[in-house]
Design a protein around this motif. Structure first.
Motif: not given
Length: 748
Positions: A31-42, A128-131, A238-244
């Protein structure tokens, strides 16, 4: 029999727990893998929609159905795309590619796209469907429906499941083996051995004498090194680096550790004015990169106090809290005499090391008196680090070529300190570095570092080859490390970057049109002017003279730009006490006057030379007003101006012209890469940038912005500090293993 019963009491619950864990974890991983790839495809779908938006809107406006269908079919040739369709604002299917399922409507596509997994099962497999709206500013405009193939997700999920099952099996085997050993030790009465285990002294000490344990200790070190290398490579994902995230890293891998930064340039200057003491931020790429890190670390920054009012605002220990409006860390200032500054900074550092490391055709000058002052000042900063250290093992970040001797000096007084040295300028080849009379002392000082960082792998390679040429050291090319005089140094590349602006900062910026109006009004430029900007310190390595020659070449080769093309060069004064810099400034002024006299007319000057310091707001306004930014460094470690220009263009317009000799050229590949020594090539790049269609500008700038946003200054600092944390952990484990190897063969 009793031993077997004891073992089974441990093993059976363990095996049952592992089976239950596998049954729970595997579906969760899918489930996590599918959600990660969904964000990448978006994200990928957004980029595709942006690239097609202008062409599709033009085709819709013209009413050309053939052209519209051709654009859709061409876009659908992407290997990851199954099909593509164009929907109107009223959910009417306008056009679609051949593979688009007839049963799928625009309304159904939008419904699926709003679901968390955005997944649709077709006869040919899952997609994967994206609009994505063609123009987000229109609430009821046309949109693009993208169907991405999800078969690769299933393949990767199978690989992940296989690896996870293998890991659980191996883990169960290892735990079972350890359980058996513990049970055997307990049954045989090794009470002293069990007490050693509880004290954290390991299992193997009672059995192996020191000569036999030494190979085991070496093997443990080797395995730790392999695991560290593998983990470092995985961190690149790792995709996101920020102060937090940086603070979280400090709280996990460097929990409770003190962080100290050492640099020549201080992040804040205090000056006397008619209105009293004011605070000013110096124009420095180093300060721009490191200051956000210190705000996240809440540590101590040690620097040369060079402001006229710096002494008036510090406490009795020469410290002050900064930033002034909301102090988050301490600044410790070091005072230098005029003689020390002349020898250490202007002499050895900037007349010797700077031209030596920059292949910019300026001869380095080395004097014995400058070298002595350089040693004295480095020792003064080392003493300050020892004074500021609250414990024996702080994390010390040494910045740049002003402190080549500092790491070894700190290591002599704080041998348990983790010293990260970052070299912000290029490192030359061994033959060029051989010019330095004190090359061995410089290299020995730098190898006092735990980790030594450069911008690019090419500079790391040059440094390793230089050490190989001039020192007797053991070099491990596989792990990129150097062992010298009993200590080991990791040589790694950490491309530096900038702090990506927050949403609040972007919203506070004036609109691009307003910035353009202000700049054009201030410089009295016609509205149809093509504006190019360059922002640099007045330094011979920045290629300002070559940039002016390119402008001259543009006006020669393309006469239509005379009267319409204006180049603004912001050149902040620097190192004016050195003859080479004064002479260089004179040459730039002469070249500017020559071009303006040759091509200028009444009310028109093709080149505007602004020799003054500009604040961040002024520079940002210029970046947003210009059609292009020109960066033509002759040799540069990274060059942050190029990344600042990209960050300023939230409208995704503008063109970056970038020298191939800047470190940033290895990351910002969508810029127009030029050889600044080739006048015609640079002039052609100016013409291409001035005539580039908005759609191509948007495509290039969107990709550049994604790169700079992802590879920001927090990623730069995070990678270094994460490596430091792993290094400290490994050193502690190795020290414990070594203590076991040096101890008695059997317990008393």
């Amino acid at each position: 029999m009793k031993t077997l019963q004891l073992q089974l009491r441990f093993l059976i619950p363990l095996l049952v727990s592992l089976v239950i864990a596998a049954l729970v974890v595997l579906p969760l991983m899918d489930q996590l893998t599918l959600r990660w790839f969904s964000r990448d495809l978006n994200t990928r779908g957004t980029a595709v929609a942006n690239a097609l938006s202008d062409s599709l809107e033009d085709a819709l406006a013209s009413g050309s159905a053939q052209r519209l269908q051709m654009l859709i079919e061409r876009a659908a040739r992407d290997e990851r795309l199954v099909a593509i369709a164009l929907c109107s604002g009223t959910n009417q299917l306008l056009r679609h590619s051949a593979a688009f399922p007839p049963s799928l409507s625009c309304a159904e596509s939008k419904r699926v796209a709003r679901e968390p997994e955005q997944r649709l099962e077709l006869r040919t497999g899952a997609v994967h469907v994206g609009v994505f709206a063609l123009n987000p500013e229109r609430s009821n405009g046309a949109s693009v429906v993208l169907l991405h193939d999800l078969s690769f997700v299933e393949r990767r999920s199978q690989d992940t499941r296989q690896y996870l099952i293998a890991f659980i099996v191996v883990l169960g085997f290892v735990i079972a083996l350890v359980t058996v050993v513990v049970a055997q030790l307990s049954w045989r009465g090794w009470v002293s051995g069990m007490n050693a285990i509880l004290r954290g002294e390991g299992l193997i000490r009672p059995f192996l004498p020191p000569p036999e344990l030494q190979p085991v200790a070496s093997e443990v070190r080797a395995r730790l090194r392999d695991l560290e290398d593998e983990f470092r490579r995985s961190q690149e994902l790792v995709m996101v680096w920020d102060p937090e995230r940086l603070r979280a890293l400090l709280h996990t891998q460097l929990r409770g550790d003190q962080v100290i930064v050492v640099s020549n340039r201080e992040p804040y200057l205090h000056e006397h004015t008619d209105q009293g003491i004011v605070v000013r931020r110096p124009a420095s790429g180093l300060v721009t990169a490191v200051e956000p890190v210190m705000r996240a670390c809440s540590g101590t920054w040690i620097a040369h106090g060079s402001g006229g009012a710096d002494r008036d605002v510090v406490d009795t220990h020469d410290r002050i809290g900064v930033p002034p409006e909301s102090p988050e860390y301490h600044l410790r200032r070091i005072w230098l005499t005029e003689q020390e500054e002349q020898g250490y900074y202007y002499g050895f550092a900037n007349e010797g090391m700077w031209p030596l490391c920059h292949v910019a055709h300026v001869r380095p000058v080395f004097r014995e008196s400058d070298w002595e002052q350089y040693r004295i000042v480095n020792q003064r900063f080392a003493d300050a680090v020892v004074q500021e250290a609250r414990r024996e093992d702080p994390v010390v970040l040494v910045q740049d070529y002003h402190f080549a001797l500092l790491p070894q000096m700190i290591a002599e007084k704080l041998p348990r300190a983790t010293i990260l040295t970052f070299w912000h300028i290029p490192w030359p080849n061994p033959e060029s570095f051989g010019i330095c009379p004190w090359r061995k002392e410089i290299l020995q000082g730098m190898l006092g570092s735990t980790i030594l960082g450069f911008h690019t792998r090419f500079h790391c390679k040059n440094f390793i080859e230089t050490v190989d040429r001039y020192l007797e050291a053991r070099i491990e090319h596989e792990h990129s490390s150097i062992s010298f005089q009993g200590s080991e140094t990791l040589i790694e590349s950490y491309p530096i970057s900038i702090e990506w602006p927050t949403q609040a900062e972007v919203e506070s910026w004036p609109a691009v049109a307003e910035c353009r109006r202000r700049v054009f009004e201030r410089m009295q430029l016609p509205p149809d002017t093509c504006l190019a900007v360059g922002v640099d310190r007045f330094d011979y390595t920045k290629g300002i003279l070559e940039r002016l020659r390119a402008v001259e070449g543009l006006l020669e080769r393309y006469p239509q730009w005379r009267g319409k093309f204006v180049f603004v060069q912001v050149a902040a004064p620097t190192r004016a006490a050195l003859d080479e810099y004064r002479n260089f400034r004179d040459r730039i002024q002469l070249a500017t006057d020559r071009i303006n006299q040759r091509f200028g007319t009444q009310g028109y000057q093709p080149v505007h030379l602004l020799i003054e310091h500009h604040g961040r707001e002024q520079i940002n306004e210029l970046f947003r007003a210009a059609q292009m930014c020109v960066v033509t460094s002759l040799h540069d470690g990274m060059n942050l101006v190029s990344k600042e220009f990209v960050a300023a263009r939230d409208d995704e317009q503008g063109v970056l012209i970038l020298s191939r000799f800047a470190g940033a050229a290895r990351e910002l590949t969508e810029a127009l890469i030029v050889n600044p020594y080739h006048v015609e090539e640079s002039a052609d790049a100016l013409h291409r940038a001035a005539t580039m269609p908005p759609a191509e500008q948007r495509e290039r700038m969107a990709s550049l912005r994604m790169t700079v946003r992802e590879y920001n200054v927090y990623r730069w600092a995070g990678r270094m500090l994460a490596d430091a944390g792993r290094w400290r952990l490994r050193a502690r484990i190795e020290a414990r293993v070594q203590r076991h190897a040096d101890g008695p063969t059997r317990p008393a």
